[in-house]
Design a protein around this motif. Structure first.
Motif, PDB file in Angstrom:
ATOM      1  N   LEU A  19      -6.632  84.718  52.672  1.00  0.00           N
ATOM      2  CA  LEU A  19      -5.475  85.131  52.371  1.00  0.00           C
ATOM      3  C   LEU A  19      -5.298  86.817  51.915  1.00  0.00           C
ATOM      4  O   LEU A  19      -4.200  87.433  51.985  1.00  0.00           O
ATOM      5  N   ARG A  20      -6.600  87.070  51.264  1.00  0.00           N
ATOM      6  CA  ARG A  20      -6.422  88.669  50.921  1.00  0.00           C
ATOM      7  C   ARG A  20      -7.029  89.545  51.768  1.00  0.00           C
ATOM      8  O   ARG A  20      -7.287  90.563  51.882  1.00  0.00           O
ATOM      9  N   SER A  27       5.856  95.743  51.624  1.00  0.00           N
ATOM     10  CA  SER A  27       4.487  95.867  50.993  1.00  0.00           C
ATOM     11  C   SER A  27       3.594  94.495  50.855  1.00  0.00           C
ATOM     12  O   SER A  27       2.307  94.593  50.592  1.00  0.00           O
ATOM     13  N   VAL A  28       4.212  93.474  51.308  1.00  0.00           N
ATOM     14  CA  VAL A  28       3.590  92.251  51.447  1.00  0.00           C
ATOM     15  C   VAL A  28       3.508  91.550  52.840  1.00  0.00           C
ATOM     16  O   VAL A  28       4.198  91.894  53.596  1.00  0.00           O
ATOM     17  N   ASP A  29       2.470  90.785  53.156  1.00  0.00           N
ATOM     18  CA  ASP A  29       2.285  90.127  54.449  1.00  0.00           C
ATOM     19  C   ASP A  29       3.361  88.845  54.254  1.00  0.00           C
ATOM     20  O   ASP A  29       2.922  87.804  53.513  1.00  0.00           O
ATOM     21  N   SER A  60      -2.928  87.263  45.730  1.00  0.00           N
ATOM     22  CA  SER A  60      -3.403  87.231  47.122  1.00  0.00           C
ATOM     23  C   SER A  60      -2.026  87.734  48.006  1.00  0.00           C
ATOM     24  O   SER A  60      -1.888  88.407  48.950  1.00  0.00           O
ATOM     25  N   PHE A  61      -0.908  87.249  47.268  1.00  0.00           N
ATOM     26  CA  PHE A  61       0.317  87.721  48.030  1.00  0.00           C
ATOM     27  C   PHE A  61       1.134  88.854  47.707  1.00  0.00           C
ATOM     28  O   PHE A  61       1.383  89.818  48.365  1.00  0.00           O
ATOM     29  N   ASP A  62       1.123  89.202  46.403  1.00  0.00           N
ATOM     30  CA  ASP A  62       1.663  90.369  46.071  1.00  0.00           C
ATOM     31  C   ASP A  62       1.092  90.923  45.075  1.00  0.00           C
ATOM     32  O   ASP A  62       1.226  90.933  43.699  1.00  0.00           O
ATOM     33  N   GLU A  63      -0.092  91.961  45.105  1.00  0.00           N
ATOM     34  CA  GLU A  63      -0.706  92.643  44.157  1.00  0.00           C
ATOM     35  C   GLU A  63       0.032  93.223  43.081  1.00  0.00           C
ATOM     36  O   GLU A  63      -0.199  93.113  41.629  1.00  0.00           O
TER      37      GLU A  63
END
Ligand code: ATP
Ligand code: MG
Lengths: 257, 428
Positions: B41-42, A83-85, B174-177
């Motif tokens: 980043l988003r 689910s993350v980049d 931005s990394f892990d909503e």
């Protein structure tokens, strides 16, 4: 004993398609609990609804008999690794440090105590030597362990993990399950979304079987039966989907208050 | 020559307006580098594009209502219409079957079209104060005045402060909503901070860069910086510096060629930075890769050449004339010569009367490479169950990457073997 998680009529509908439908259960504490069901059966959605990441259309859930907001620091969520980049500018340590934000909030600086916890968490998943590695340069199994370390750094009482065993090799899987067992022995509750029916019986003491609706929930020896598994994995209920889309389309109330 | 004196005259601020252009461009670009870090980043590059095109009708309307080019009015107008556009994109995506990219294309063209129409209307109405308005399309830093610069400074400071204070939250968002939400961070407020700062940055930035190129100014600095660092704080700082520099250089160039729009020049400069970064950036830049490959090739040639001098019989070392060596090798003649020269200069070979003879060091090296080769052959035949006649080709490649640590591990795991799968001796 207070239940770990309870849900009441929990229902989430995306674009007219029900993802989870009327889920009602009460789960015990101090156990490793498996959540199983076919692809698209709503496992991730269920976890997200419990974590308040998506708002359920109907129903509610409680953790330790309280509102999520009142027990948030005791709850930790491990999202699906995909689910993350992972091409994000951060090191392994940076990601694990996020676990400390749960108690520190947005503004307080991390101190040496936090750093100690971060290191210990990395140690527990055997990733300490990777502290300064860029997360873009990790294998899938290593990414998964970083996510686990982040959750451990939260020092919570209940962990909701979305598919922590996907894409990890057998050795790592064994290491992870041992870690989960030691956490359980320390009194933690672990809700684990899992896919592999072969290992399920060994891993879980309690299970939730899901196929949009709740098929069964209970101690593994009671619910891990051929009939229940057939019902869980034996295709979706097309009529249920049709009814749900009608409700949405015509804006029918689903429940009269 | 004239170009340089002109550029020099820019940086000495000999004309009063130059100071305004210098500071205006610097501040605007620096802020958009900062805000753009999160846009990148988003993965919201397209949203940046929508906002920048959609501020145009707001600017035109603000002008029609205010009947003058008051910077505060224009920015407020721009911000409002930029805001409406993002709201509409989100609304359409959420509440209709139209997909996000289609919604973006739709809103962008409708708003931009409306903006161009309104600008045309203003121009035909012949208002004297209109001058400078059409320059919002490509940007004209020289149209800025001291009031603008003050406004940019104040608003820019507020934006910077917001981003610095909320940096932790914005990074996590931005990394892990989902995770950010799960630990109780106020995702909605954080998103609002990003949208507001982006809209306002764009609204100000179009003065220097123009609506068409504004989104490039948001994304490119951070994209540039990403070649150099893997730390989000460094990334943001570097993006600010690169963007500010591009702003100053770009406006200096456009000043020198009087009448050229600023926006394209700033974007050209930042694109040059991006190109250079891609080429020599420390992390995964092209230059690094080329360098690495060069080094690898050298190492392979060196080791393959010295291997030719391996002599299983202890005792005296023999000398070989070039042709003998050449026949043993399956290298190109010139490649071999290059390899031999390399070894000679490193003191692994000695040449007497056209014959090559390994020195003591050379003998050691030749043993080392053969040892690695044979250890590897043994290792894969034992642990991957390959037939002895299948292991040679693999070992030809792998022998060059085996480090001393790995060699030690191999020895240990194979329990210090003395013979390889072909029953040749493993030299120590
Ligand atoms: N954001 C979304 N918008 C629309 N539909 C969604 C969304 N997320 C999930 N769905 C749908 O909801 C259903 C349940 O999805 P969910 O991700 O919860 O399943 P899952 O059991 O976790 O599946 P998997 O085993 O593949 O991870 C699926 O049919 C999916 O297509
Ligand atoms: Mg899932």
């Amino acid at each position: 004993m207070t239940p770990s998680v309870e849900t009441h009529n929990l229902t989430v509908i995306y674009d007219k398609k029900p993802a989870v439908w009327n889920i009602d259960f009460t789960l015990p504490t101090g156990k490793i609990i498996g959540i199983m069901g076919p692809n698209g059966s709503g496992k991730s959605t269920l976890l997200k609804a419990i974590m308040g990441i998506i708002e359920p259309n109907i129903g509610y859930s409680k953790i330790f008999d309280q509102e999520l907001d009142d027990v948030r620091t005791r709850v930790s969520y491990v999202p699906q690794r995909q689910s993350v980049d992972w091409d994000f500018p951060a090191s392994v340590k940076d990601v694990v440090a996020m676990g400390r934000f749960a108690t520190k909030g947005m503004f307080k600086r991390l101190n040496s105590e936090d750093n100690k916890i971060i290191e210990e968490s990395l140690q527990k998943v055997n990733m300490l030597s990777f502290s300064n590695r860029q997360i873009s340069q990790l294998s899938g199994g290593q990414q998964q362990r970083v996510f686990l370390a982040r959750a451990i750094a939260q020092n919570a009482d209940i962990y909701l993990m979305d598919e922590p065993f996907v894409g990890v090799d057998a050795g790592t899987e064994q290491a992870i399950i041992n870690l989960l067992k030691s956490m359980r022995d320390a009194g933690k509750t672990l809700l684990v979304v899992h896919h592999d029916l072969h290992t399920a019986q060994d891993y879980f003491e309690h299970m939730v079987l899901l196929n949009t609706r709740l098929v069964a929930e209970g101690p593994t020896e009671k619910v891990f039966t051929k009939e229940i598994l057939t019902e869980t994995y034996g295709g979706t209920l097309t009529t249920l989907s049709k009814v749900a889309s009608l409700l949405k389309e015509k804006d029918f109330p689903m429940r009269h208050k | 020559m004239e170009f340089f004196t002109e550029i020099a005259s820019f940086f000495t601020f000999s004309e009063p307006n130059v100071k305004v252009v210098f500071w205006g461009s610097l501040i605007l670009c620096a802020i958009s580098g900062l805000v753009g870090t999160f846009t990148l980043l988003r993965k919201r590059a397209l949203i940046g594009d929508v906002i920048s095109h959609s501020v145009l009708p707001g600017i035109a309307l603000a002008f029609i209502i205010g009947q003058q080019k008051n910077p505060l009015y224009l920015i407020i107008g721009a911000a409002i219409s930029g805001w409406i556009s993002t709201y509409l994109v989100d609304y359409i995506t959420k509440h209709s079957k139209i997909k996000n990219d289609t919604a973006i294309a739709l809103i962008l063209s409708v708003f931009f079209g409306a903006g161009v129409l309104l600008l045309t209307h203003i121009q035909h109405s012949g208002n004297a104060a209109q001058s400078g308005l059409d320059q919002f399309i490509f940007g004209r830093a020289s149209a800025m005045n001291m009031n603008d610069v003050w406004l940019f400074t104040i608003v820019g400071s507020i934006i910077t402060l917001l981003i610095v204070v909320f940096f932790r939250g914005l990074s996590l968002l931005s990394f892990d909503e989902s995770y950010s939400q799960s630990i109780g961070f106020p995702n909605e407020i954080l998103k609002l901070i990003l949208s507001i700062t982006t809209v306002i940055t764009v609204a100000m930035g179009v003065q220097a860069v123009g609506v068409v190129l504004m989104s490039a100014l948001l994304i490119t600095p951070a994209a540039c910086a990403k070649f150099w660092t893997n730390n989000i704080i460094h990334l943001a700082i570097l993006a600010v510096i690169l963007s500010g520099l591009a702003g100053v250089l770009g406006s200096a160039i456009s000043y020198t060629y009087n009448g050229m729009p600023t926006g394209p020049w700033i974007v050209v400069v930042i694109s040059v930075f991006a190109f250079i970064s891609a080429f020599i950036g420390s992390k995964n830049g092209l230059a690094k890769k080329v360098l690495q490959r060069n080094q690898n090739n050298k190492k392979i040639l060196r080791e393959n050449t010295i291997k030719l001098f391996y002599n299983p019989d202890e005792g005296e070392t023999l000398s070989y004339p070039f042709d003998t060596v050449f026949q043993k090798s399956n290298m190109h003649r010139n490649t071999l010569k290059k390899g031999l020269n390399m070894l000679k200069s490193e003191g692994l070979l000695k040449v007497t009367n056209g014959a090559y003879k390994p020195t003591e060091l050379g003998v050691k090296e030749s043993k080392a490479i053969v040892r690695k080769h044979r250890l590897w052959e043994l290792y894969i035949s034992r642990f991957m169950h390959l037939q002895p006649d299948h292991v040679h080709d693999d070992a030809e490649g792998i022998e060059h990457v085996i480090t001393p640590e790995i060699e030690r591990e191999l020895e240990k795991e194979l329990d210090f073997p003395t013979r390889d799968p072909h029953d040749s001796e493993i030299p120590y």
